[in-house]
Every structure is written in C-alpha cells, then in structure tokens.
Design a protein around this motif. Structure first.
Motif, PDB file in Angstrom:
ATOM      1  N   LEU A  57       0.847  -1.196   0.000  1.00 46.93           N
ATOM      2  CA  LEU A  57       0.000   0.000   0.000  1.00 46.93           C
ATOM      3  C   LEU A  57       0.882   1.246   0.000  1.00 46.93           C
ATOM      4  O   LEU A  57       1.769   1.392   0.845  1.00 46.93           O
ATOM      5  CB  LEU A  57      -0.877  -0.003   1.256  1.00 46.93           C
ATOM      6  CG  LEU A  57      -1.701   1.263   1.499  1.00 46.93           C
ATOM      7  CD1 LEU A  57      -2.825   1.379   0.477  1.00 46.93           C
ATOM      8  CD2 LEU A  57      -2.264   1.267   2.917  1.00 46.93           C
ATOM      9  N   LEU A  58       0.633   2.137  -0.949  1.00 46.63           N
ATOM     10  CA  LEU A  58       1.335   3.423  -0.954  1.00 46.63           C
ATOM     11  C   LEU A  58       0.482   4.426  -0.172  1.00 46.63           C
ATOM     12  O   LEU A  58      -0.691   4.630  -0.505  1.00 46.63           O
ATOM     13  CB  LEU A  58       1.537   3.919  -2.389  1.00 46.63           C
ATOM     14  CG  LEU A  58       2.368   3.017  -3.310  1.00 46.63           C
ATOM     15  CD1 LEU A  58       2.346   3.555  -4.743  1.00 46.63           C
ATOM     16  CD2 LEU A  58       3.804   2.887  -2.813  1.00 46.63           C
ATOM     17  N   GLY A  59       1.062   5.014   0.857  1.00 46.59           N
ATOM     18  CA  GLY A  59       0.309   5.978   1.662  1.00 46.59           C
ATOM     19  C   GLY A  59      -0.021   7.229   0.872  1.00 46.59           C
ATOM     20  O   GLY A  59       0.694   7.609  -0.050  1.00 46.59           O
ATOM     21  N   CYS A  60      -1.135   7.872   1.217  1.00 42.47           N
ATOM     22  CA  CYS A  60      -1.519   9.137   0.584  1.00 42.47           C
ATOM     23  C   CYS A  60      -1.505  10.219   1.655  1.00 42.47           C
ATOM     24  O   CYS A  60      -2.338  10.196   2.562  1.00 42.47           O
ATOM     25  CB  CYS A  60      -2.920   9.054  -0.004  1.00 42.47           C
ATOM     26  SG  CYS A  60      -3.051   8.054  -1.481  1.00 42.47           S
ATOM     27  N   SER A  61      -0.553  11.159   1.563  1.00 39.62           N
ATOM     28  CA  SER A  61      -0.522  12.212   2.578  1.00 39.62           C
ATOM     29  C   SER A  61      -1.462  13.359   2.219  1.00 39.62           C
ATOM     30  O   SER A  61      -1.874  14.119   3.068  1.00 39.62           O
ATOM     31  CB  SER A  61       0.907  12.722   2.769  1.00 39.62           C
ATOM     32  OG  SER A  61       1.464  13.031   1.520  1.00 39.62           O
ATOM     33  N   SER A  62      -1.790  13.470   0.934  1.00 37.62           N
ATOM     34  CA  SER A  62      -2.781  14.477   0.546  1.00 37.62           C
ATOM     35  C   SER A  62      -3.490  13.987  -0.707  1.00 37.62           C
ATOM     36  O   SER A  62      -2.944  13.176  -1.462  1.00 37.62           O
ATOM     37  CB  SER A  62      -2.097  15.823   0.277  1.00 37.62           C
ATOM     38  OG  SER A  62      -1.151  15.667  -0.743  1.00 37.62           O
ATOM     39  N   PRO A  63      -4.735  14.467  -0.912  1.00 36.02           N
ATOM     40  CA  PRO A  63      -5.469  13.996  -2.090  1.00 36.02           C
ATOM     41  C   PRO A  63      -4.924  14.622  -3.365  1.00 36.02           C
ATOM     42  O   PRO A  63      -4.372  15.722  -3.336  1.00 36.02           O
ATOM     43  CB  PRO A  63      -6.899  14.475  -1.835  1.00 36.02           C
ATOM     44  CG  PRO A  63      -6.753  15.639  -0.929  1.00 36.02           C
ATOM     45  CD  PRO A  63      -5.512  15.417  -0.117  1.00 36.02           C
ATOM     46  N   PHE A  64      -5.059  13.932  -4.477  1.00 38.79           N
ATOM     47  CA  PHE A  64      -4.750  14.497  -5.793  1.00 38.79           C
ATOM     48  C   PHE A  64      -6.016  15.146  -6.338  1.00 38.79           C
ATOM     49  O   PHE A  64      -7.108  14.960  -5.806  1.00 38.79           O
ATOM     50  CB  PHE A  64      -4.283  13.393  -6.751  1.00 38.79           C
ATOM     51  CG  PHE A  64      -3.019  12.717  -6.341  1.00 38.79           C
ATOM     52  CD1 PHE A  64      -1.803  13.378  -6.436  1.00 38.79           C
ATOM     53  CD2 PHE A  64      -3.033  11.415  -5.863  1.00 38.79           C
ATOM     54  CE1 PHE A  64      -0.616  12.746  -6.075  1.00 38.79           C
ATOM     55  CE2 PHE A  64      -1.854  10.774  -5.491  1.00 38.79           C
ATOM     56  CZ  PHE A  64      -0.647  11.440  -5.592  1.00 38.79           C
ATOM     57  N   GLU A  65      -5.829  15.874  -7.431  1.00 46.43           N
ATOM     58  CA  GLU A  65      -6.965  16.479  -8.100  1.00 46.43           C
ATOM     59  C   GLU A  65      -7.971  15.386  -8.477  1.00 46.43           C
ATOM     60  O   GLU A  65      -7.584  14.302  -8.913  1.00 46.43           O
ATOM     61  CB  GLU A  65      -6.476  17.196  -9.367  1.00 46.43           C
ATOM     62  CG  GLU A  65      -7.513  18.094  -9.984  1.00 46.43           C
ATOM     63  CD  GLU A  65      -7.066  18.662 -11.325  1.00 46.43           C
ATOM     64  OE1 GLU A  65      -5.925  18.390 -11.737  1.00 46.43           O
ATOM     65  OE2 GLU A  65      -7.876  19.376 -11.930  1.00 46.43           O
ATOM     66  N   ASN A  66      -9.241  15.675  -8.313  1.00 48.21           N
ATOM     67  CA  ASN A  66     -10.354  14.796  -8.715  1.00 48.21           C
ATOM     68  C   ASN A  66     -10.547  13.549  -7.841  1.00 48.21           C
ATOM     69  O   ASN A  66     -11.459  12.760  -8.096  1.00 48.21           O
ATOM     70  CB  ASN A  66     -10.229  14.353 -10.186  1.00 48.21           C
ATOM     71  CG  ASN A  66     -10.322  15.522 -11.146  1.00 48.21           C
ATOM     72  OD1 ASN A  66     -11.095  16.452 -10.922  1.00 48.21           O
ATOM     73  ND2 ASN A  66      -9.529  15.518 -12.193  1.00 48.21           N
ATOM     74  N   CYS A  67      -9.686  13.334  -6.835  1.00 50.10           N
ATOM     75  CA  CYS A  67      -9.889  12.186  -5.947  1.00 50.10           C
ATOM     76  C   CYS A  67     -11.171  12.389  -5.132  1.00 50.10           C
ATOM     77  O   CYS A  67     -11.434  13.496  -4.675  1.00 50.10           O
ATOM     78  CB  CYS A  67      -8.727  12.057  -4.956  1.00 50.10           C
ATOM     79  SG  CYS A  67      -7.169  11.516  -5.674  1.00 50.10           S
ATOM     80  N   PHE A  68     -11.934  11.316  -4.951  1.00 49.29           N
ATOM     81  CA  PHE A  68     -13.066  11.388  -4.009  1.00 49.29           C
ATOM     82  C   PHE A  68     -13.230  10.078  -3.246  1.00 49.29           C
ATOM     83  O   PHE A  68     -14.324   9.583  -3.014  1.00 49.29           O
ATOM     84  CB  PHE A  68     -14.367  11.814  -4.709  1.00 49.29           C
ATOM     85  CG  PHE A  68     -14.756  10.978  -5.916  1.00 49.29           C
ATOM     86  CD1 PHE A  68     -14.200  11.241  -7.159  1.00 49.29           C
ATOM     87  CD2 PHE A  68     -15.699   9.958  -5.817  1.00 49.29           C
ATOM     88  CE1 PHE A  68     -14.570  10.484  -8.284  1.00 49.29           C
ATOM     89  CE2 PHE A  68     -16.072   9.197  -6.922  1.00 49.29           C
ATOM     90  CZ  PHE A  68     -15.500   9.465  -8.160  1.00 49.29           C
ATOM     91  N   CYS A  69     -12.085   9.547  -2.809  1.00 51.05           N
ATOM     92  CA  CYS A  69     -12.075   8.260  -2.118  1.00 51.05           C
ATOM     93  C   CYS A  69     -12.840   8.303  -0.803  1.00 51.05           C
ATOM     94  O   CYS A  69     -13.483   7.319  -0.418  1.00 51.05           O
ATOM     95  CB  CYS A  69     -10.639   7.814  -1.879  1.00 51.05           C
ATOM     96  SG  CYS A  69      -9.619   9.030  -1.027  1.00 51.05           S
ATOM     97  N   VAL A  70     -12.778   9.464  -0.108  1.00 46.76           N
ATOM     98  CA  VAL A  70     -13.403   9.528   1.221  1.00 46.76           C
ATOM     99  C   VAL A  70     -14.900   9.267   1.097  1.00 46.76           C
ATOM    100  O   VAL A  70     -15.471   8.465   1.847  1.00 46.76           O
ATOM    101  CB  VAL A  70     -13.115  10.884   1.898  1.00 46.76           C
ATOM    102  CG1 VAL A  70     -13.820  10.952   3.248  1.00 46.76           C
ATOM    103  CG2 VAL A  70     -11.613  11.076   2.077  1.00 46.76           C
ATOM    104  N   ASP A  71     -15.522   9.912   0.116  1.00 52.04           N
ATOM    105  CA  ASP A  71     -16.961   9.726  -0.064  1.00 52.04           C
ATOM    106  C   ASP A  71     -17.304   8.318  -0.533  1.00 52.04           C
ATOM    107  O   ASP A  71     -18.429   7.855  -0.360  1.00 52.04           O
ATOM    108  CB  ASP A  71     -17.520  10.766  -1.035  1.00 52.04           C
ATOM    109  CG  ASP A  71     -17.554  12.160  -0.408  1.00 52.04           C
ATOM    110  OD1 ASP A  71     -17.731  12.243   0.825  1.00 52.04           O
ATOM    111  OD2 ASP A  71     -17.374  13.150  -1.138  1.00 52.04           O
TER     112      ASP A  71
END
Lengths: 327, 340
Positions: free
Chosen positions: B131-145
């Motif tokens: 798993l590659l960690g994500c410290s901040s979202p990229f443009e257009n990401c909406f994984c949280v939702d």
C-alpha cells in the motif's frame, strides 16, 4: 533633412509615407514574449510615436509616427526589450544592427497547443541566435505540426514539427481511434490488420494524431527529446512567382537545420545578383538560376543527417508565374 | 511490525523481492505523454525505489498486472492448441488505497461471480500488495466519499518522509527481511486522506427510480460533449470488460491465436451483436450506462459500490467531462424523483 535611408533600414527603422516620420520595427523571435515587453512597446508608442502600434505579419511590432531625429532616443528605449529577448547585438544602445534576415516566426507551439510536436519559440530563438544579425533577406518560420498554422511553406525555410509514432501492441485495445483520426483528419497512413493498426511509414507525415487519440499509450512519441522536423524550402510571396515551399528533408534534426540555413548564407553570398534592387533577392530566384543541385551541394556541406532522415530529390516548385502569363 | 528504512535499505529489500516476484509500480515514462514534452505515469515493472513515481497519480492503473490490456490465451494450429505462458508467476503490486479496494471488485467479477476465470486466477494467485500511503489527495480524488480512503488488508505499506521510507509489514514472512535492512523498528501507520476537495453524494440504490433516471434528459448533454474515446474506461481500476479476438496469422491462415483485449462501453462496437444489432448508439446513453453501472447496478447486485473514487476518469477526459459531477447530478435527480 539629410537621412541615410540605407543605414536607417539596416537599423530596423522604415521610410514611411509620412515625410519626416519613421517607424521602429521590433523583432520578437518565436512570437512569444514577456508581457513586460508589451508595456515597453506601449510606452515608446505613447511617448515618441503617434500612440498606435501595428502587430506585424511577422510577429513583430511596428511603432509608427516617430520623428527621424528621435531615432537615437528610440534605440536607447529599445535596449531593455533587446536585452529581455536576448537579441544578438554588436554595439549596445544602438538598436538592431540588421533587418535583412527577418524576424523568425513561430506558431504558439507546445507551450500551449495540444497538437504541437515541440516548443516552437525555443527553437526559433535558437535559430535567431545562430543567424542574426545578417543583412541577407532570409525568411524563416516554424510551426508545431503539419497543420502549419504559421504558414511556413510561404517562407524560405519552413520548419514543421513531426512526431515519430511508436506502437506497443501489448497496450492496444483495438479501439480504432488511431485509424479513425488518421483517416479523417490526416493522411490515411494507418490500416487495421488483424484488429491492430499498421502504420505506413512512407505515407505517415508525423502529425501525431494517433498518439493524441490513443486511450492507452499504445502509441507514444518515439522522438523524445530528440525532436524531428520536416524542412521545406523556398516558398515565397511577392510579385513575380509566388509559390509554396517544397519538402527538402523529413525527419531532420535541429542541428542539421541550423547548419543548412548557415550554409545557405554562404551560397547566397556567392550567387546573389550583385545588382539586385536594394541588394535584396529572394533565395528561391537564385536557386532557380543556379539549379537546385548546385544549391543542394552547398546546403548539405558538413551536414550529418540523423538516422531516419529522408532527403527528397529532385525538387520542383510550382506557383503562379506572372511573367509567363497570357490571358 | 513497522520499520524505517534508508533508500539503500529499501532497495536491498526490493532486490530480494525481485528474486521471486515481478514488482509493478507507478512509473514515470519521460516524453511518453499524449502531448509532446509531457510524461506518462503508468504501471511498469520496477527494480528500485527511484523507479517508482510516488509524487503523482498514475493515469493508468495496476490492473494491467492482473488483466493484461491484451492477453494471448492460447495459440492454435490445425490440430492442437498451446496455452500461453502467464506474464508473471508472482507479483508484488505497489498501489494506493483506492486501487487496493478496486482489487476486491476485480476479484468479485472474475472469481466470485460464477466460475473462476482461469486466466485471471493464474495471475492473481501469487500476488502481494504494498500500500502506498496518501498524505494528501490528488486532483479529482473522491475516495473519502466512496469509503475507500483507508484499507487494512495489505502485505506491507510504504510512506516516504524526508528521504526515509516507513513500512508497516503485515506479511509475517517478510518481517525478517525488513528487519535486516531497517534503520529503526517503530510503529508505522500508513498515511491516508480524510477529506478531498471533490465531494460526491451517492444515490440511494434502494429507492432510486431507474425508469425516471433512464428517461431523464440529464444524459443528453453527453451526446455532444463525449467523443467516445474510452479513456475513462481504460484508466478505470474497476472496469473488467474484455472482448475476444481470434487472429489468423497472415503468413499461414491455418494457425493463429486467441486473445482477449480490454473493451470499453464508451467506444463504438461495444454493443454490437450478431445479426447487425447495435445498442446505446448515442454517447449520452453510454455515459448513462457507465455511471449507473458504477454507482447503482453493481451495488444492487453485490452490496457495495463499484467505483472507488480514484478520479482517473476525470483526470484523463479530454472533453473535461466529470464522472463525479455526473454522479452528483444523478443523486440530485433521484432525490427529486422520490419527492414527487
């Protein structure tokens, strides 16, 4: 009033139809500039000219309505522009030292345009550095792709960006986009065989439509940083025989193009009509006189063409010949 | 167990991994973007950490390592067939949380939806995930939702901070390897994002009135906006459609191969059937099919959302059509539909 108009023209000022007034010609190699230069041009026009500026057909500015006696002052004011554009200048503060070799025109290129195969302004500036200042009448233009928005075929040297498409069958989904766009927007160089595109290398003009429209990166630009071009020769506008430039070499590299242009200066110096009006003769007319083979000998002297470059032979120009016209 | 490793330490671990596995990770291909002088970031086989692009989102996904874009299944001659060799017999895939969630969707379709898919299974069998960690979202990401921003099932995780690599290892047989090359043993929690600028509101799949949705004019704008290029599908980590091609070699038409190739529901011919029929000819209809499949149909069938919110379809669309925007429009429409 005593003005040496020959020196005036060489210094990039113009004899205008309004007696006593000149126009200052500002060259912008590659046509892309820092907006600060626009402000400086506007300042000169307001302070010393008639407050108007003409955007020239060669992507420079012409500031009209300047009294002849202000020329030294204008040259002083032009200095920051010349510095910012890094124009070659033998003596600082004296403006432009030649006007024969015209401003090098470029379409907007890949700084903005999605179709462009390279940074047109950067290459234009590189050519400018190699050829300017020079009194010989040379017109050079660059365009990003075979759409030729810069109309480079109407110049002595037309430089057209090319993309060398490289195909990776393992990434192909057989969507047919490359074939469709090549067929509908370009030269029909791709045909689908066994569900996969086959590119006709001879037909391909390197426009890059296949790469642009591939959804999977099965098509990529093989040239990478080693950009390749189509070089067209001796198109021209004008009174006697306006015509489009003809293909000289395709898949040619930057170094070869610059060497060919520099070689052409030697050729013209040798063969130009010494009595030509204003010392100005389109190169194409000289080539018409000496024959293309003689020109080619000079042009390719010391040129090491890269692998894949294709030299066209022979070259014939068409165009309208008003001297031979009968109605 | 958690570890801090130097670059050399991590590369030593990767070298050891490479003896048994092919390593697939996002990789920067200079000058291979769509436009001149742009790069392409997509999956490739790597050997060292420097070859892994950790700073940007890839345009294409890990999926290529499990479902090759074009995969020859077998070769045939007049009397015989020979099965193709798999592209790998073991792989470690480096991927982000959304993509690891997408693996569950691929498994659902290829392993749990009827009979096992033989060719998928032979590549899937011996695969580990980092798993590659994500410290901040990229443009257009909406994984949280989409609920895909966090995942706890992985073999190891990887985060980079100040030139040091932080690993949480869950694969027990890897611990001694990491330990041998670690600078420090410590607790490591892979980074994740808990909010994204792009927000998506999902339709209620229990109450959605599909007739209203299908008849809605909301899809019409895509008739002219979409160009049916299929980039959205080709960049999607959850699309699983393929088509079959039987190819007869040009030199000898009696031998050939069968291959399967990704198919795109946005591209022409996807709905062609025997007898000359073709459905969803309007691009808006294709968009409707895709959106409903990703956020309604799949959920109704398998109980969870198909879309993982990676946002790549929005990243790659040359016509600036936003999938997340379409989902929000759909949700609004389905709410209004209920009120009436």
């Amino acid at each position: 009033m005593d003005i040496n108009t020959k020196n005036l023209k060489k210094n990039a000022f113009r004899v205008t139809k309004v007696r006593g007034y000149t126009a200052s010609r500002v060259r912008i190699p590659g046509g892309h500039l820092n907006a600060e230069i626009l402000e400086k041009v506007a300042d000169i026009a307001r302070k010393y000219g008639n407050g108007t500026v003409h955007i020239t057909s060669r992507q420079g500015f012409e500031i009209p309505g300047i009294p002849f006696e202000l020329i030294p002052k204008i040259n002083e004011e032009l200095q920051p522009i010349i510095d910012m554009l890094e124009i070659n200048q033998p003596v600082r503060g004296e403006g432009y030292s030649a006007s024969g070799t015209r401003n090098i025109v470029a379409c907007i290129g890949n700084r903005v345009c999605p179709y462009a195969c390279y940074d047109t302004t950067a290459f234009a500036k590189r050519i400018e550095k190699a050829v300017f200042p020079h009194d010989l009448h040379f017109k050079i233009a660059l365009t990003g792709c075979p759409n030729d928005c810069a109309k480079v075929r109407m110049h002595d040297f037309g430089i057209m960006g090319m993309t060398m498409p490289v195909y990776d069958p393992s990434r192909c989904v057989s969507c047919g986009a490359c074939e469709k766009y090549c067929r509908r927007k370009s030269v029909q160089a791709i045909e689908m065989v066994n569900e996969r595109p086959v590119r006709n290398e001879e037909k391909c003009i390197g426009c890059g439509e296949c790469v642009l429209n591939c959804p999977t990166r099965a098509w990529t630009r093989g040239e990478g940083a080693d950009k390749r071009y189509r070089l067209t020769l001796f198109g021209r506008t004008g009174k006697r025989n306006p015509r489009l430039g003809e293909d000289f070499i395709k898949w040619v590299d930057e170094d070869s193009i610059i060497k060919i242009i520099l070689n052409t200066y030697d050729y013209v110096a040798k063969y130009i009509d010494k009595d030509a009006p204003g010392g100005k003769e389109h190169i194409g007319y000289i080539v018409d006189r000496t024959g293309f083979e003689e020109y080619k000998k000079w042009a390719l002297k010391g040129v090491n063409l890269p692998p894949g470059a294709v030299v066209y032979n022979p070259l014939y120009w068409k165009g309208i010949k008003y001297t031979e016209m009968t109605l | 167990m958690g570890y801090r490793l130097s670059k050399d330490g991590l590369n030593a671990v990767l070298a050891e991994f490479s003896r048994h596995y092919k390593l697939y990770a996002p990789h920067r291909f200079p000058y291979q973007g769509e436009h001149s002088d742009t790069d392409s970031i997509r999956y490739a086989e790597v050997k060292t950490v420097d070859e892994i692009e950790l700073g940007e989102k890839s345009s294409h996904t890990f999926k290529e390592a499990l479902i090759p874009i074009s995969e020859t299944l077998f070769f045939f001659t007049e009397d015989n067939i020979k099965e193709s060799d798999p592209v790998h017999t073991g792989a470690i895939i480096f991927l982000r949380s959304c993509d690891l969630h997408a693996v569950k969707r691929l498994d659902e379709i290829y392993l749990n939806n009827g009979a096992d898919d033989y060719y998928y299974k032979r590549l899937r069998n011996n695969v580990k995930f980092v798993l590659l960690g994500c410290s901040s979202p990229f443009e257009n990401c909406f994984c949280v939702d989409m609920g895909t921003n966090i995942i706890n099932e992985y073999d190891a995780s990887l985060d980079v901070r100040d030139g040091q690599y932080y690993v949480d290892c869950k694969a027990s047989d890897w611990n001694s390897l990491f330990q041998n090359h670690a600078e420090e043993i410590l607790d490591v929690v892979p980074s994740h994002v808990d909010k994204t600028p792009t927000r998506v509101s999902l339709p209620d799949t229990n109450t959605i009135d599909t007739v209203t949705v299908i008849k809605s004019s909301m899809w019409d704008e895509y008739d002219s906006r979409c160009i049916a290029c299929g980039r959205c599908n080709c960049s999607c980590p959850t699309c699983t459609c393929f088509t079959m091609q039987d190819i007869f070699y040009t030199d000898n038409g009696r031998v050939g191969e069968r291959r399967r190739v990704w198919a795109s529901c946005m591209v022409d011919k996807f709905t062609d059937v025997a007898g000359g029929g073709s459905y969803r000819n309007r691009y808006g209809e294709r968009m409707r099919f895709k959106v409903l499949h990703k956020v309604v149909d799949f959920k109704q069938r398998f109980g969870y959302q198909m879309c993982v919110g990676c946002g790549r379809c929005d990243d790659v669309c040359p016509e600036y059509i936003s999938f997340s925007h379409a989902v929000n429009k759909l949700s609004k429409l389905s709410k209004e539909g209920r009120k009436q």
